[in-house]
Structures are given as C-alpha cells and as structure tokens.
Design a protein around this motif. Structure first.
Motif, mmCIF file in Angstrom:
data_model
loop_
_atom_site.group_PDB
_atom_site.id
_atom_site.type_symbol
_atom_site.label_atom_id
_atom_site.label_comp_id
_atom_site.label_asym_id
_atom_site.label_seq_id
_atom_site.Cartn_x
_atom_site.Cartn_y
_atom_site.Cartn_z
ATOM 1 N N LEU A 231 0.853 -1.182 0.000
ATOM 2 C CA LEU A 231 0.000 0.000 0.000
ATOM 3 C C LEU A 231 0.892 1.236 0.000
ATOM 4 C CD1 LEU A 231 -2.651 -1.077 2.672
ATOM 5 C CD2 LEU A 231 -3.111 -0.715 0.237
ATOM 6 N N PRO A 232 0.321 2.425 -0.206
ATOM 7 C CA PRO A 232 1.139 3.629 -0.116
ATOM 8 C C PRO A 232 1.806 3.750 1.246
ATOM 9 C CG PRO A 232 -0.950 4.142 -1.145
ATOM 10 C CD PRO A 232 -1.061 2.732 -0.637
ATOM 11 N N LEU A 233 3.037 4.248 1.247
ATOM 12 C CA LEU A 233 3.741 4.485 2.495
ATOM 13 C C LEU A 233 2.934 5.488 3.333
ATOM 14 C CD1 LEU A 233 6.441 3.813 3.953
ATOM 15 C CD2 LEU A 233 7.357 5.915 2.945
ATOM 16 N N PRO A 285 -8.803 5.236 -0.873
ATOM 17 C CA PRO A 285 -8.729 4.102 0.065
ATOM 18 C C PRO A 285 -9.904 3.156 -0.026
ATOM 19 C CG PRO A 285 -9.227 6.144 1.233
ATOM 20 C CD PRO A 285 -8.837 6.527 -0.162
ATOM 21 N N PHE A 286 -11.053 3.643 -0.497
ATOM 22 C CA PHE A 286 -12.231 2.792 -0.626
ATOM 23 C C PHE A 286 -12.200 1.972 -1.908
ATOM 24 C CE2 PHE A 286 -13.452 6.485 1.909
ATOM 25 C CZ PHE A 286 -13.845 5.856 3.073
ATOM 26 N N LEU A 287 -11.447 2.444 -2.904
ATOM 27 C CA LEU A 287 -11.397 1.760 -4.187
ATOM 28 C C LEU A 287 -10.146 0.908 -4.366
ATOM 29 C CD1 LEU A 287 -12.706 4.620 -6.505
ATOM 30 C CD2 LEU A 287 -13.984 2.755 -5.455
ATOM 31 N N ILE A 293 -14.088 -1.201 -1.466
ATOM 32 C CA ILE A 293 -15.485 -1.283 -1.876
ATOM 33 C C ILE A 293 -15.504 -1.910 -3.250
ATOM 34 C CG2 ILE A 293 -17.478 0.075 -2.601
ATOM 35 C CD1 ILE A 293 -16.860 2.038 -0.409
ATOM 36 N N ARG A 294 -16.185 -3.014 -3.391
ATOM 37 C CA ARG A 294 -16.064 -3.810 -4.597
ATOM 38 C C ARG A 294 -16.556 -3.086 -5.841
ATOM 39 N NH1 ARG A 294 -13.761 -9.224 -4.499
ATOM 40 N NH2 ARG A 294 -13.269 -9.512 -2.311
ATOM 41 N N SER A 308 -22.131 4.268 4.981
ATOM 42 C CA SER A 308 -22.140 3.015 5.713
ATOM 43 C C SER A 308 -21.075 2.125 5.106
ATOM 44 C CB SER A 308 -23.516 2.340 5.623
ATOM 45 O OG SER A 308 -23.461 1.055 6.220
ATOM 46 N N LEU A 309 -19.897 2.080 5.721
ATOM 47 C CA LEU A 309 -18.764 1.392 5.125
ATOM 48 C C LEU A 309 -18.959 -0.106 5.072
ATOM 49 C CD1 LEU A 309 -15.771 3.398 6.583
ATOM 50 C CD2 LEU A 309 -17.083 3.788 4.512
ATOM 51 N N SER A 310 -19.973 -0.612 5.765
ATOM 52 C CA SER A 310 -20.221 -2.048 5.702
ATOM 53 C C SER A 310 -21.024 -2.414 4.455
ATOM 54 C CB SER A 310 -20.981 -2.511 6.952
ATOM 55 O OG SER A 310 -22.248 -1.860 7.032
ATOM 56 N N THR A 311 -21.554 -1.405 3.766
ATOM 57 C CA THR A 311 -22.320 -1.641 2.552
ATOM 58 C C THR A 311 -21.429 -1.379 1.349
ATOM 59 O OG1 THR A 311 -24.319 -0.907 3.679
ATOM 60 C CG2 THR A 311 -24.395 -1.010 1.271
ATOM 61 N N PRO A 312 -21.086 -2.397 0.566
ATOM 62 C CA PRO A 312 -20.110 -2.234 -0.506
ATOM 63 C C PRO A 312 -20.451 -1.165 -1.530
ATOM 64 C CG PRO A 312 -20.549 -4.555 -0.101
ATOM 65 C CD PRO A 312 -21.569 -3.767 0.675
ATOM 66 N N SER A 313 -21.729 -0.902 -1.764
ATOM 67 C CA SER A 313 -22.095 0.015 -2.837
ATOM 68 C C SER A 313 -22.064 1.473 -2.418
ATOM 69 C CB SER A 313 -23.487 -0.325 -3.356
ATOM 70 O OG SER A 313 -24.441 -0.119 -2.335
ATOM 71 N N GLN A 314 -21.691 1.763 -1.159
ATOM 72 C CA GLN A 314 -21.769 3.136 -0.694
ATOM 73 C C GLN A 314 -20.389 3.739 -0.473
ATOM 74 O OE1 GLN A 314 -24.358 3.052 2.742
ATOM 75 N NE2 GLN A 314 -26.091 3.659 1.476
ATOM 76 N N LEU A 315 -20.261 4.980 -0.849
ATOM 77 C CA LEU A 315 -19.050 5.751 -0.646
ATOM 78 C C LEU A 315 -19.412 6.973 0.179
ATOM 79 C CD1 LEU A 315 -16.026 5.993 -1.588
ATOM 80 C CD2 LEU A 315 -16.878 7.506 -3.371
ATOM 81 N N PRO A 316 -18.619 7.344 1.170
ATOM 82 C CA PRO A 316 -18.959 8.517 1.994
ATOM 83 C C PRO A 316 -19.244 9.747 1.149
ATOM 84 C CG PRO A 316 -17.162 7.323 2.977
ATOM 85 C CD PRO A 316 -17.414 6.676 1.630
ATOM 86 N N PRO A 317 -20.225 10.556 1.551
ATOM 87 C CA PRO A 317 -20.696 11.657 0.708
ATOM 88 C C PRO A 317 -19.896 12.943 0.843
ATOM 89 C CG PRO A 317 -22.029 11.534 2.668
ATOM 90 C CD PRO A 317 -21.054 10.386 2.753
#
Length: 336
Positions: A231-233, A285-287, A293-294, A308-317
């Motif tokens: 991952l990135p340093l 970081p989500f992608l 997030i898939r 809701s980070l537990s839901t794969p289809s959602q990204l923080p707004p």
C-alpha cells in the motif's frame, strides 16, 4: 514518464533508430521510424479486425456469446511514450465487444472494467453465480446489462450513475535505476530515467500510481510505496508524491486530431479543481485499499446517503456537493 529501456532494447529496428537509451520526455525518434512502427501496428490491428469479423459472422447460435477484449493499450509516440507501461489513457484503455442474440447492436462510451466481463457474461448466458457470490462476498465486477433492455435501451438510473462510475488501474515506478543498480536508487538519475520495474520484486517498488477514470476525468495520484503492506507508504491519507488530472469532456474515443488530445494538459495545479482532487483522493482508500469497496463507486445515490462502510455500494458523501457540477459537461476550462 516511463522509459522501458530493457523492453525496447530487444528490438533491432529500435536500436537502428537511436536505441532505447535515446528515449526521453523531450526526444522523438526519426519520423521515418515512427511512421514505420505505426504502420506495422495498424497493419496488425487491421488483420485482427478482419479475423474477428469472420468469427462474428459465423457465430449465429443463440447459445453462444462472444466477448472480445485486450489486456492493455499501446503508446505510439504520444507524449514521447512507446509501449504500454503507464497509467495514461492509451495504455490502460482496451477494446471490449460483446455479441449475443439478446443484445441490440449499440456502442457505449462509459468507463467499465474488465472485472465486469465475468458477471456480464454469466448474466447473458443465465449462469448461476450464487455460489461464487457467497465465496467472494460479493462477486466483484458489474453486470453491464442489468439496466439494459433490447427495446428501451439503458435505464435513466444507469445513464445517470455511469457519469460517476470510476474504472481503476495502477502501475508502479522504480526510480533511480532500481532494476539496473542491484536494488539501489541512484539519486542522480531524473525520475523518468531507467524507472521500469520489470524484474524488481514488488516489495522493492519505489512508487505506485493509482488512476481513476470517470466519464469525464482521469485522475492519477502517485505515492511512495510500502513494500511490506503493498500500500502507499503511510497510507492513502498521506500526501501524494504527484497528482495528475485530465479532462475527457467530449472524448468519445475517436481521437479526432491526435492520440493524446485529452491528456496533454495536467489540471492538478488549477485552484478551480482542488475540490475535485480532494474528492478523488478521498475515494482512493475505498477503491484500492485493503477493505476495498467492490463496486459502484462515486455514485449519485451513495453521495446523498449517510455513509455506511459495511455496505459495498456506498461511498462517503463528503465533498460531493462541492464537486458535483464538475462532473457535468462544460464548454470551457478555466485558464491557469
């Protein structure tokens, strides 16, 4: 800039035209060499295109689906680049053609990923993927025809969401001649010189470029690489080593005048686009992270929902409202 010294050195015609050692950001091979290489590439492409036509014309069974795609693009001297080893459009964009009796012939220019091929093909052929979905939690990739009808086309939800979908790619750099100096960085080398990673262990890369392509933008951020975590340093929240932002508005893939029309001006230093850059950085970081997030990223729906980070289809707004207008077509770009 990438200098594929080892790969180009293997070709006698490259050596006859100045050699791989001559390749540099401000260097162009003799025009007769460039024309010969492009002619050979286009000839090979035309031959394959003809063969594909033969296959398609004979595939008439309703039980048969044909998918054609490539694993990478190719530079032909644009931005002084040759071969495939970059995060630019011409290296990571590939053809994707799908034929099945249930699909009406049409062309879409929305970004997709090769990860989408399997779920799309499985859907077309009515292949049950429940067991794979259970194991993968969930199955990666999108069914590209989930919102498609042969009579009405794509749903408005899909057309709207596709503007915000981000296709991912990444490619490393090994600066300072890591590959050629027994894993030691020579700090006297420019960053573009002898920076390929062909025979360098992944743990020893110096940098990694993470790239996102939406319908209208290409965003690439370069980070120092942590070979231990892959991952990135210091993580994706660390300051990138470099950032690239290119506008692809009005890009329909036909390259009207030059093959590098849409990525010859880096907009990352223009203040008008800083909210957009922050938005893309927040998405990385989500992608690309360990809890990736898939699928459906950067979507309108998730941008207006509570994260809701537990839901794969959602990204923080966060930041969405300040950048949403930058995803819509514009007639002109602010001057630097």
């Amino acid at each position: 800039f990438h200098k594929p010294y080892e790969e180009l050195s293997a070709f006698s015609d490259v050596n006859a035209c100045g050699g791989a050692q001559s390749m540099a950001p401000n260097f162009s091979y003799p025009i007769q060499c460039q024309l010969a290489w492009r002619r050979a590439y286009y000839s090979a492409t035309a031959f394959v295109d003809n063969e594909i036509g033969h296959i398609l014309s004979r595939a008439t069974s309703q039980k048969t689906a044909i998918v054609f795609f490539g694993d990478h693009g190719w530079h032909l001297g644009d931005a002084a680049e040759w071969e495939k080893f970059t995060n630019f459009e011409n290296a990571v964009r590939v053809p994707l053609m799908i034929k099945h009796h249930s699909l009406k012939p049409h062309i879409r220019y929305d970004p997709v990923e090769l990860l989408d091929v399997f779920p799309t093909l499985a859907s077309i052929l009515n292949f049950n993927t429940n067991f794979i979905t259970h194991e993968s939690h969930p199955l990666d990739g999108r069914n590209l025809f989930f919102h498609y009808s042969s009579t009405t086309g794509y749903s408005q939800n899909y057309l709207q969401d596709s503007m915000f979908f981000a296709a991912r790619s990444q490619f490393p750099r090994c600066v300072g001649g890591l590959e050629y100096n027994n894993g030691t960085i020579n700090n006297s080398y420019p960053f573009w010189y002898l920076n390929d990673c062909n025979d360098v262990p992944r743990a020893n890369f110096s940098h990694m470029g993470y790239s996102l392509r939406t319908s209208n933008w290409r965003f690439t951020a370069w980070f120092f690489w942590d070979g231990y975590t892959s991952l990135p340093l210091h993580g994706f929240r660390s300051t990138p080593f470099a950032i690239e932002l290119y506008s692809h508005f009005q890009d329909n893939g036909t390259c009207p005048s030059h093959s590098f029309d849409f990525e010859d001006r880096n907009l990352a230093t223009i203040s008008h686009y800083q909210p957009l850059i922050k938005y893309f950085l927040a998405a990385l970081p989500f992608l690309f992270g360990p809890n990736t997030i898939r699928r459906t990223a950067l979507t309108i729906h998730s941008a207006h929902n509570t994260p809701s980070l537990s839901t794969p289809s959602q990204l923080p707004p966060f930041l969405f409202e300040s950048v949403s207008s930058l995803f819509s077509p514009i007639s002109a770009l602010p001057q630097q």
